[in-house]
Design a protein around this motif. Structure first.
Motif, PDB file in Angstrom:
ATOM      1  N   ARG A  15       1.213  -1.286   0.302  1.00 50.38           N
ATOM      2  CA  ARG A  15      -0.097  -0.242  -0.003  1.00 50.38           C
ATOM      3  C   ARG A  15       1.207   1.179  -0.128  1.00 50.38           C
ATOM      4  NH1 ARG A  15      -4.790   0.249   4.420  1.00 50.38           N
ATOM      5  NH2 ARG A  15      -5.147  -1.684   3.332  1.00 50.38           N
ATOM      6  N   HIS A  16       2.007   1.169   0.878  1.00 50.31           N
ATOM      7  CA  HIS A  16       2.898   2.408   1.120  1.00 50.31           C
ATOM      8  C   HIS A  16       4.549   1.793   0.440  1.00 50.31           C
ATOM      9  CE1 HIS A  16       0.406   3.955   3.994  1.00 50.31           C
ATOM     10  NE2 HIS A  16       0.443   2.261   4.476  1.00 50.31           N
ATOM     11  N   LYS A  17       4.021   1.675  -1.284  1.00 51.72           N
ATOM     12  CA  LYS A  17       5.175   1.774  -2.020  1.00 51.72           C
ATOM     13  C   LYS A  17       6.432   2.493  -2.072  1.00 51.72           C
ATOM     14  CE  LYS A  17       2.439  -0.275  -5.847  1.00 51.72           C
ATOM     15  NZ  LYS A  17       1.109  -0.382  -4.691  1.00 51.72           N
ATOM     16  N   VAL A  18       6.378   4.241  -2.033  1.00 50.19           N
ATOM     17  CA  VAL A  18       7.103   4.740  -1.440  1.00 50.19           C
ATOM     18  C   VAL A  18       8.445   4.420  -0.403  1.00 50.19           C
ATOM     19  CG1 VAL A  18       8.023   7.219  -1.718  1.00 50.19           C
ATOM     20  CG2 VAL A  18       6.313   6.887  -2.980  1.00 50.19           C
ATOM     21  N   TYR A  19       7.151   4.312   0.650  1.00 50.88           N
ATOM     22  CA  TYR A  19       8.107   4.691   2.093  1.00 50.88           C
ATOM     23  C   TYR A  19       8.590   2.763   1.860  1.00 50.88           C
ATOM     24  CZ  TYR A  19       5.454   8.206   2.470  1.00 50.88           C
ATOM     25  OH  TYR A  19       4.505   9.633   2.389  1.00 50.88           O
ATOM     26  N   SER A  20       7.775   2.223   1.715  1.00 47.84           N
ATOM     27  CA  SER A  20       8.861   0.579   1.665  1.00 47.84           C
ATOM     28  C   SER A  20       9.746   0.601   0.397  1.00 47.84           C
ATOM     29  CB  SER A  20       7.496  -0.315   0.739  1.00 47.84           C
ATOM     30  OG  SER A  20       6.590  -0.227   1.919  1.00 47.84           O
ATOM     31  N   PHE A  21       9.986   1.343  -0.478  1.00 44.63           N
ATOM     32  CA  PHE A  21      11.311   0.567  -1.273  1.00 44.63           C
ATOM     33  C   PHE A  21      12.208   1.692  -0.618  1.00 44.63           C
ATOM     34  CE2 PHE A  21      14.173   3.519  -4.040  1.00 44.63           C
ATOM     35  CZ  PHE A  21      14.460   2.665  -4.841  1.00 44.63           C
ATOM     36  N   ILE A  22      12.316   2.842   0.216  1.00 43.81           N
ATOM     37  CA  ILE A  22      12.767   3.642   1.130  1.00 43.81           C
ATOM     38  C   ILE A  22      13.833   2.595   2.298  1.00 43.81           C
ATOM     39  CG2 ILE A  22      13.514   5.535   2.974  1.00 43.81           C
ATOM     40  CD1 ILE A  22      11.302   7.175   0.603  1.00 43.81           C
ATOM     41  N   ASN A  23      12.787   1.926   2.584  1.00 41.80           N
ATOM     42  CA  ASN A  23      12.677   0.957   4.193  1.00 41.80           C
ATOM     43  C   ASN A  23      13.691   0.246   3.156  1.00 41.80           C
ATOM     44  OD1 ASN A  23      12.461   2.563   5.799  1.00 41.80           O
ATOM     45  ND2 ASN A  23      10.275   1.892   6.118  1.00 41.80           N
ATOM     46  N   ILE A  24      13.177  -0.477   2.086  1.00 37.38           N
ATOM     47  CA  ILE A  24      14.096  -1.652   1.257  1.00 37.38           C
ATOM     48  C   ILE A  24      15.867  -1.423   1.313  1.00 37.38           C
ATOM     49  CG2 ILE A  24      13.768  -3.511   0.146  1.00 37.38           C
ATOM     50  CD1 ILE A  24      11.109  -3.820   0.829  1.00 37.38           C
ATOM     51  N   ALA A  25      14.825  -0.017  -0.119  1.00 34.15           N
ATOM     52  CA  ALA A  25      16.438   0.250  -0.610  1.00 34.15           C
ATOM     53  C   ALA A  25      18.005   0.502   0.849  1.00 34.15           C
ATOM     54  CB  ALA A  25      16.199   1.628  -1.155  1.00 34.15           C
ATOM     55  N   GLY A  26      17.441   1.239   1.467  1.00 35.76           N
ATOM     56  CA  GLY A  26      18.282   1.643   2.894  1.00 35.76           C
ATOM     57  C   GLY A  26      18.537   0.168   3.629  1.00 35.76           C
ATOM     58  N   LEU A  27      18.179  -0.394   3.719  1.00 37.85           N
ATOM     59  CA  LEU A  27      18.524  -1.897   4.561  1.00 37.85           C
ATOM     60  C   LEU A  27      19.473  -2.752   3.827  1.00 37.85           C
ATOM     61  CD1 LEU A  27      15.228  -2.475   6.565  1.00 37.85           C
ATOM     62  CD2 LEU A  27      17.725  -1.829   7.575  1.00 37.85           C
ATOM     63  N   SER A  28      19.073  -2.719   1.807  1.00 44.27           N
ATOM     64  CA  SER A  28      19.795  -3.757   1.567  1.00 44.27           C
ATOM     65  C   SER A  28      21.268  -3.310   0.903  1.00 44.27           C
ATOM     66  CB  SER A  28      18.942  -3.744  -0.110  1.00 44.27           C
ATOM     67  OG  SER A  28      18.693  -3.075  -0.374  1.00 44.27           O
ATOM     68  N   ILE A  29      21.162  -2.328   0.900  1.00 47.80           N
ATOM     69  CA  ILE A  29      22.715  -1.868   0.838  1.00 47.80           C
ATOM     70  C   ILE A  29      23.764  -1.301   2.503  1.00 47.80           C
ATOM     71  CG2 ILE A  29      23.877   1.460   0.119  1.00 47.80           C
ATOM     72  CD1 ILE A  29      21.604   1.595  -1.715  1.00 47.80           C
ATOM     73  N   GLY A  30      22.704  -1.475   2.848  1.00 47.20           N
ATOM     74  CA  GLY A  30      23.534  -1.327   4.538  1.00 47.20           C
ATOM     75  C   GLY A  30      23.967  -3.064   4.599  1.00 47.20           C
ATOM     76  N   LEU A  31      22.757  -4.338   4.377  1.00 48.53           N
ATOM     77  CA  LEU A  31      23.370  -4.921   5.103  1.00 48.53           C
ATOM     78  C   LEU A  31      24.363  -5.764   4.205  1.00 48.53           C
ATOM     79  CD1 LEU A  31      19.731  -6.346   5.377  1.00 48.53           C
ATOM     80  CD2 LEU A  31      21.899  -6.366   7.005  1.00 48.53           C
ATOM     81  N   ALA A  32      24.588  -4.943   2.423  1.00 47.85           N
ATOM     82  CA  ALA A  32      24.974  -5.490   1.527  1.00 47.85           C
ATOM     83  C   ALA A  32      26.361  -5.384   1.759  1.00 47.85           C
ATOM     84  CB  ALA A  32      25.343  -4.905   0.564  1.00 47.85           C
ATOM     85  N   ALA A  33      26.957  -3.483   2.272  1.00 47.87           N
ATOM     86  CA  ALA A  33      27.738  -3.467   2.721  1.00 47.87           C
ATOM     87  C   ALA A  33      28.442  -4.490   4.096  1.00 47.87           C
ATOM     88  CB  ALA A  33      27.487  -1.539   3.488  1.00 47.87           C
ATOM     89  N   ALA A  34      27.084  -4.957   5.269  1.00 49.06           N
ATOM     90  CA  ALA A  34      28.221  -4.973   6.189  1.00 49.06           C
ATOM     91  C   ALA A  34      28.482  -6.353   5.078  1.00 49.06           C
ATOM     92  CB  ALA A  34      26.656  -5.133   7.541  1.00 49.06           C
ATOM     93  N   MET A  35      27.973  -7.400   4.651  1.00 47.20           N
ATOM     94  CA  MET A  35      28.247  -8.571   4.062  1.00 47.20           C
ATOM     95  C   MET A  35      29.737  -8.668   3.612  1.00 47.20           C
ATOM     96  SD  MET A  35      24.783 -10.536   2.394  1.00 47.20           S
ATOM     97  CE  MET A  35      23.600 -10.420   3.453  1.00 47.20           C
TER      98      MET A  35
END
Length: 798
Positions: A15-35
């Motif tokens: 339902r809230h695609k923009v906010y979902s994208f912001i959270n998922i994009a940020g977290l995925s980049i952060g997690l990728a960097a950590a990995m």
């Protein structure tokens, strides 16, 4: 219940695609960097741990101790003596193994190629766990002129690994000598400090073991294997006892003859400590020496990025809480307790983190080649599925889910149902946590921008600073053990080509020794063997006295040139005519005929040291410097190669441009420049998408207020200012915390360089401008969009 939570989580996600994208994009980049950093760190700490007997393998280290007890210098090198002497005299030592690097020429087809090789003792394969594909590990390195090669090199030379019994022709004393292949080894693992394509048996003459002055020769690595029940401290004490007893007379003799006042102190370094040691680094045939600081910096960047992503999640979830207030009120009225609500919101954050985690794995696969290039690694995607790393990723996933979801879950589950259902609820107050998190985000981003600009500026300084000599259009060609007669012949032939301006030989590699001046003063210096053409070619000025000259035949046997630093260390006011003699030979004494201007003959991360130039006929040359006319590279190189192969037909040919080699000295800085730039870009990107989300929500909350202000005559610019100024204040406040910390960190990093930039106001001003402009563009876009909405629609909104 869990199924219901999952449905609601997914429904909110879509339902809230923009906010979902912001959270998922940020977290995925952060997690990728950590990995990626986990992969890097795992590789760093795994070095040399694959050896079956690794817990008992140590390298002998040496420190030179001054009479006052202070340490003069130390490294991991030894000579021929230490291994056998300590094996015979120290009960804790089961065996020893010596390893030294060598460069040898071999015939490869119709050409001569040069390769790095290792010379080692015959028990190499019993000490280290390098499996042989073919050959007997116990006898493969016992006989002279035998050789073990890697499977990779076998494929390169013979297109097969079935090469046992075949020969490789080595260039020795200007003729070809066959070496018998007695073994083929698997390529050494990536995480090994000992890497090899060729292994040669170490042949030591018996006379070397009789001369006790060899206690004072240091040029190779010696490893020892301790007994399983032995302690490192006991072995070290016994090693020192053996040395002082056996070398007692030699120590006195060296002190008397050469004024050596320092004494050696031997110790043991676990093989697993070598890779990350800053005191006794892996060298002299050992590879991949690293610094734990790299891991700390990379880990900090990864934590910064992941932390910023979690801050985005918290801020956006709390900011969006008003939109879910009625949902929470209804759930509480129909019997939902706070524990259930917390579980629901934690579940939602876990679902979002799981999606981000899966995307992060894909990101890692995409960027791994670039990361390998930046970090000088050859990490493979399959390393991600190591058991320990999988456990670490699960822990990382749990921590991220809790970190991102726990606080919002507490806030959302605590709303009063009566206020929310009657629309009397508002997220009032100063929102200190939300504001603080924005300050932290942009503080971290500003910190990384300053770090990036500092590294950029220092790198630019290192690569553009005048070195004190002219390195333009200079080609270097190596020829090991080139006699003075050979050098003259080579020079004469090269100068027949009009594109070649001048030619000058020099010793190969880096030579260093000690001289005695003024009776007692000892000075360490770089020892350069040149001819009269060398200094004029590089445009290095003579400040006092004169250059070497063929008009003075005694220059080659009785004269030296010294640089300014040598003069300062010697304390000479009038250096011309002063005498020096080398520590290993009291006679003859050499007279100083000239003082050379200081120049950066080493990289700029080292201070200019003392230099002595000589023309001694007994010192061979190893490199030819060739000055060519600009824009004649192709024709000049063709002539140089043709001439080299004519004069040295069974030697490998290779060339380098001096200017390019000087730039290669700063490859580490170049890579860190790129790493910090990527880190800064990622932090800014994640911070800005978070700020974009907050600005969007802020505009949505103030829809009616904006409509009323427009009806009352407010301009678009005033509304944009109204919606933007609060966020810009937070960005400005972040500078207050970030700038002092960044200044301190930059100053500490720059201390590693004796020649460095000064950190000026411009770096901080540029950081402030860049950050504010980016934040203004991010927030301003949403503010303009909200200010342009028709007030009729704004006042009708609910």
């Amino acid at each position: 219940m869990i199924r219901n939570y999952l449905k609601i989580a997914l429904r909110n996600l879509f339902r809230h695609k923009v906010y979902s994208f912001i959270n998922i994009a940020g977290l995925s980049i952060g997690l990728a960097a950590a990995m990626l950093i986990m992969l890097y760190t795992k590789d760093e700490v795994s070095y040399d741990r694959f050896h079956a007997n690794g817990a008992n393998i140590y390298r002998i280290t040496t420190e030179w101790i001054n009479p006052d007890g202070s340490v003069k210098q130390g490294d991991g090198t030894t000579g021929y003596f230490q291994g056998p002497k300590f094996k015979d005299g120290v009960g804790e030592i089961q065996s020893y193994l010596r390893v030294r690097s060598d460069f040898r020429n071999i015939r490869q087809g119709t050409e001569i190629k040069g390769y790095e090789m290792l010379e080692t003792d015959s028990n190499f394969f019993s000490v280290f766990s390098f499996p042989l594909i073919s050959g007997n590990p116990a006898t493969a390195l016992q006989k002279p002129k035998s050789i073990v090669i890697s499977d990779e090199m076998a494929e390169k030379l013979f297109k097969s690994t079935d090469v046992l019994g075949k020969t490789i022709e080595f260039v020795e004393e200007e003729k070809l000598e066959p070496y018998l292949i007695t073994g083929v080894a698997k390529k050494a693992p990536q995480n090994s400090s000992v890497k090899f394509d060729f292994l040669l048996p170490m042949i030591v003459k018996n006379e070397a073991y009789q001369d006790k002055e060899n206690w004072f020769n240091f040029f190779l690595n010696t490893f020892v294997v301790l007994s399983p029940n032995a302690t490192q401290a006991s072995a070290e004490a016994n090693m020192q006892r053996v040395y002082e007893a056996d070398a007692q007379e030699t120590i006195k003799k060296m002190a008397k003859d050469f004024d050596i006042k320092e004494n050696a102190r031997y110790a043991l370094q676990p093989i697993t400590d070598m890779h990350l040691s800053t005191k006794f680094a892996a060298s002299n045939g050992l590879t991949d020496a690293s610094n734990p600081t790299f891991s700390y910096i990379l880990s900090s960047i990864a934590i910064f990025i992941l932390l910023i992503a979690c801050i985005n999640f918290i801020n956006l979830t709390v900011a969006r809480s008003l939109k879910r207030a009625k949902e929470i009120g209804v759930r509480k009225v129909v019997g939902g307790d706070r524990k259930q609500l917390i579980m629901q919101f934690l579940g939602e954050s876990s679902v979002l983190c799981l999606i981000a985690f899966l995307l992060a794995i894909g990101l890692v696969q995409i960027v791994l080649p670039t990361f390998n290039q930046l970090s000088n690694k050859v990490l493979a995607f399959s390393y991600l599925f190591d058991f320990k790393l999988i456990v670490a990723y699960i822990i990382l996933f749990i921590i991220t889910s809790l970190l991102a979801g726990f606080y919002p879950a507490l806030v959302l589950s605590g709303y009063d149902p009566i206020k929310t259902l009657y629309s009397r609820f508002n997220l009032t107050g100063k929102n200190y946590l939300q504001r603080s998190l924005v300050v932290v985000q942009f503080g971290l981003a500003s910190f990384l921008i300053i770090a990036t600009l500092t590294i950029y500026s220092q790198f630019n300084y290192l690569t553009t600073k005048q070195l004190g000599y002219d390195d333009k259009n200079l080609i270097m060609v190596d020829k090991w053990r080139m006699s003075h007669a050979q050098a003259k012949l080579f020079s004469d032939e090269l100068l027949k080509n009009p594109n070649i301006i001048t030619v000058a030989p020099k010793n190969g590699g880096s030579w260093g020794t000690v001289a005695r001046v003024n009776g007692e003063t000892q000075i360490d210096f770089a020892y350069e063997t040149v001819n009269p053409a060398f200094l004029p070619m590089l445009k290095i000025p003579i400040l006092q006295g004169r250059n070497f000259s063929p008009d003075f035949p005694s220059d080659s046997t009785q004269s030296v040139l010294v640089n300014e630093t040598f003069v300062k260390k010697a304390g000479w006011k009038n250096p011309i005519g002063q005498e020096i003699n080398f520590w290993y030979d009291k006679n003859p004494k050499y007279k100083v005929i000239g003082v050379v201007k200081d120049h950066h003959f080493n990289a700029l991360n080292q201070e200019i040291g003392s230099q002595v130039f000589t023309m001694k006929p007994s010192n061979d040359y190893g490199r030819m410097y060739i000055k060519i006319k600009p824009n004649t590279e192709v024709a000049s190189l063709k002539h140089i190669e043709k001439t080299f192969r004519k004069i040295f037909p069974i030697n490998s040919y290779d060339y380098k441009f001096l200017e390019t080699e000087n730039l290669k000295k700063y490859e580490a800085e170049a890579k860190w420049k790129q790493i910090m730039l990527f880190g800064a870009v990622l932090t800014i990107f994640i911070s800005c998408i978070g700020l974009f989300g907050l600005a969007t929500l802020s505009a949505e909350k103030r829809t009616k207020e904006i409509g009323i202000r427009k009806v009352l005559g407010a301009s678009v610019s005033s509304l944009v200012k109204l919606l933007s100024v609060d966020f810009l204040k937070l960005v400005g406040l972040s500078f207050v915390f970030a700038f002092p910390l960044a200044f301190y960190a930059a100053q500490e990093w720059l201390k590693n360089y004796p020649y460095r930039i000064s950190i000026g106001v411009s770096i901080f001003a540029l950081t402030a401008v860049v950050t504010i402009v980016i934040a203004l563009l991010t927030v301003g876009g949403q503010a303009i969009r909200a200010a342009l909405v028709n007030p009729v629609k704004s006042l009708k909104s609910e």
